[in-house]
Design an enzyme around this catalytic site. Structure first.
Site, short mmCIF file in Angstrom:
data_model
loop_
_atom_site.label_atom_id
_atom_site.label_comp_id
_atom_site.label_asym_id
_atom_site.label_seq_id
_atom_site.Cartn_x
_atom_site.Cartn_y
_atom_site.Cartn_z
N ASN A 83 -6.12 -9.65 -7.61
CA ASN A 83 -6.15 -10.39 -6.35
C ASN A 83 -7.44 -11.19 -6.16
O ASN A 83 -7.44 -12.21 -5.48
CB ASN A 83 -5.92 -9.46 -5.17
CG ASN A 83 -6.75 -8.19 -5.24
OD1 ASN A 83 -6.67 -7.43 -6.20
ND2 ASN A 83 -7.56 -7.97 -4.23
N THR A 110 0.85 -1.20 0.00
CA THR A 110 0.00 0.00 0.00
C THR A 110 0.89 1.25 0.00
O THR A 110 0.65 2.20 -0.76
CB THR A 110 -0.94 -0.02 1.23
OG1 THR A 110 -1.74 -1.21 1.15
CG2 THR A 110 -1.83 1.20 1.27
N CYS A 148 -17.80 -5.84 2.55
CA CYS A 148 -18.86 -5.68 3.55
C CYS A 148 -18.85 -4.27 4.12
O CYS A 148 -18.90 -4.08 5.34
CB CYS A 148 -18.70 -6.68 4.69
SG CYS A 148 -18.29 -8.32 4.15
N THR A 159 14.37 4.64 9.34
CA THR A 159 15.33 3.55 9.51
C THR A 159 14.79 2.27 8.88
O THR A 159 13.64 1.90 9.11
CB THR A 159 15.61 3.32 11.01
OG1 THR A 159 16.06 4.57 11.55
CG2 THR A 159 16.66 2.25 11.24
N SER A 191 4.72 -6.91 -2.09
CA SER A 191 4.47 -7.02 -0.65
C SER A 191 5.03 -8.33 -0.12
O SER A 191 4.81 -9.39 -0.73
CB SER A 191 2.97 -6.96 -0.39
OG SER A 191 2.72 -7.16 0.99
N GLY A 192 5.70 -8.29 1.02
CA GLY A 192 6.29 -9.50 1.58
C GLY A 192 5.27 -10.55 1.98
O GLY A 192 5.43 -11.74 1.68
N HIS A 193 4.18 -10.10 2.65
CA HIS A 193 3.31 -11.09 3.29
C HIS A 193 2.43 -11.86 2.32
O HIS A 193 1.73 -12.79 2.71
CB HIS A 193 2.47 -10.44 4.40
CG HIS A 193 1.34 -9.58 3.95
ND1 HIS A 193 0.05 -10.04 3.93
CD2 HIS A 193 1.28 -8.30 3.54
CE1 HIS A 193 -0.75 -9.05 3.53
NE2 HIS A 193 -0.01 -7.99 3.29
N GLN A 233 0.37 -9.73 -6.55
CA GLN A 233 -0.14 -11.09 -6.68
C GLN A 233 0.69 -11.98 -7.60
O GLN A 233 0.53 -13.19 -7.59
CB GLN A 233 -1.61 -11.09 -7.12
CG GLN A 233 -2.56 -10.57 -6.04
CD GLN A 233 -2.60 -11.46 -4.79
OE1 GLN A 233 -2.22 -12.63 -4.81
NE2 GLN A 233 -3.05 -10.89 -3.69
C1 PLP Z 1 -2.59 -7.32 -0.60
C2 PLP Z 1 -2.51 -6.43 -1.78
C3 PLP Z 1 -2.07 -5.11 -1.66
C4 PLP Z 1 -1.71 -4.49 -0.32
O1 PLP Z 1 -0.54 -5.03 0.19
P1 PLP Z 1 -0.09 -4.66 1.70
O2 PLP Z 1 1.33 -5.05 1.75
O3 PLP Z 1 -0.96 -5.46 2.59
O4 PLP Z 1 -0.29 -3.19 1.85
C5 PLP Z 1 -1.99 -4.33 -2.79
N1 PLP Z 1 -2.32 -4.83 -3.99
C6 PLP Z 1 -2.75 -6.09 -4.15
C7 PLP Z 1 -3.09 -6.59 -5.52
C8 PLP Z 1 -2.87 -6.93 -3.06
O5 PLP Z 1 -3.32 -8.18 -3.23
#
Ligand code: PLP
Length: 394
Positions: free
Chosen positions: A152, A73, A326, A238, A200-202, A180
């Protein structure tokens, strides 16, 4: 303990044990600040450099082109608001109707600030309208384009090389939200020719709270975060060294596993899709089956609510997402499903299954046993259905 079958990997993923292990020393022994003068910090700076090189290699970028951030984000906001500010209010912004809110909302803010903003549509398979993209760019002086690499919700993969070609023809800057695709299909920024890219890492087995922005040499941004020299002045603050080391580890792990995983994920996803289609009447698959991420399946069960399905599956330990936002208690169908023009009787029954490295065929079999009875039960309770007044809407 109750069995958990986690089919919501497009929302977030489990941290790989190899990633956790790589991160641990940077919480305890190697906790120095990479910007410090002393050798204790300098040692950490060398690990930060190594992580940057690992990530750059993963994307076929140069290390100087990688800016570490706190999440995708932040990367999307930095790219869009930073480039828009640098190139000025004469810049036209062109994005798509199906972007993540991390792109759509900054674009809408820029629109409120006076920028001209256009959102390109998709067809009923979720495929991007390239002619509309081209038409929106025709005659522009300076344009900033933001097109996600894969969606996504549906997993539909956009033809990024073609998008980049169109942008080049019109001298437009191209940003892509690659969240994605990263770790799932090869991403080569040079081959495809993007200027800015968010990850994004997660979403691929690194922790929550770390991301990156690729900034091609020669692409300019006004920094979004001010207050320090870090990340070439483009992202003050940092560096989150442990998580950046984890992100780099996730990249090299994915690099090694990607080809085999794509085959395995596709086999599981296709079995789930075929099994559900066979067992559940009045079900449709949302999204282009010929250009889709290997582990994503989005379907609509007609005449019932996705929320009800997700709730009942949650009771059985199966984690999925629905296609509804929602927001404020109204179960409005998601902007993606709406943009695709999914038929009225199907928009509310959309469910997303997203698989990862840690899912197994055994879990798919469990889901295929568990889901059809839930769908049958909900259909029996539903006031809607074939022949009811409601089903005669578009
Ligand atoms: C999850 C997602 C984001 C946001 O990623 P974050 O690291 O959680 O901020 C942005 N774009 C897409 C397509 C996502 O699936």
């Amino acid at each position: 303990m109750r069995r958990i079958v986690y089919f919501d990997n497009n929302a977030t993923t489990r941290v790989a044990p190899e990633v956790t292990e790589a991160m641990l020393p940077f919480f305890s022994d190697a906790y120095g600040n990479p910007s410090s003068m002393h050798a204790f910090g300098g040692d950490v700076a060398r690990h930060l450099d190594a992580a940057r090189e690992e990530v750059a290699a993963f994307l076929n970028a140069s290390p100087e082109e990688i800016i570490f951030t706190s999440c995708a984000t932040e990367s999307d906001n930095t790219a869009l608001r930073g480039a828009a500010e640098f190139y000025g209010p004469g810049t036209k912004i062109v994005t798509t109707k199906v972007e993540h809110p991390a792109v759509l909302q900054p674009c809408r803010r820029l629109k409120a600030q006076g920028y001209q903003v256009a959102e390109v549509g998709v067809d009923n398979l979720g495929r991007l309208d390239l002619d509309e993209l081209e038409a929106q760019l025709a005659g522009t002086n300076k344009a900033l384009v933001s097109v996600m690499w894969a969606n996504n919700e549906t997993g539909v993969v956009f033809p990024m090389a073609q998008v980049a070609e169109i942008c080049r023809e019109h001298g437009a800057i191209l940003h892509t939200d690659a969240v994605q695709v990263a770790g799932k299909i090869p991403v080569d920024v040079k081959k495809v020719g993007v200027d800015l890219l968010a990850m994004s890492g997660h979403k691929f087995h690194a922790p929550k709270g770390v991301g990156l922005l690729y900034v091609r040499k020669g692409t300019h941004l006004k920094p979004f975060m001010l207050g320090g020299h870090q990340e070439r002045g483009l992202r003050a603050g940092t560096e989150n060294v442990p998580y950046i080391v984890g992100l780099a580890k996730a990249c090299s792990l994915a690099q090694g596993l990607m080809a085999d995983e794509a085959v395995r994920l596709k086999a599981m996803r296709d079995k789930l899709e075929a099994g559900l289609l066979a067992a559940c009447p009045d079900m449709i698959v949302n999204g282009d089956r010929f250009s889709r991420l290997p582990g994503t399946l989005n379907v609509s069960f007609k005449y019932i609510e996705g929320e009800a399905i997700a709730y009942h599956l949650s009771d059985l330990g199966i984690c999925v997402s629905t296609g509804s936002a929602c927001a404020s208690g109204s179960l409005d169908p998601s902007h993606v499903i709406r943009a695709m023009g999914v038929p009225f009787v199907a928009v509310h029954g959309s469910v997303r299954f997203s698989l990862s490295r840690y899912n197994t065929m055994d879990e798919v079999d469990y889901a295929l046993e568990a889901i059809p009875p839930v769908i049958r039960k909900l259909r029996e309770l539903s006031p809607f259905g074939p022949g009811s007044d409601v089903s005669t809407y578009a």
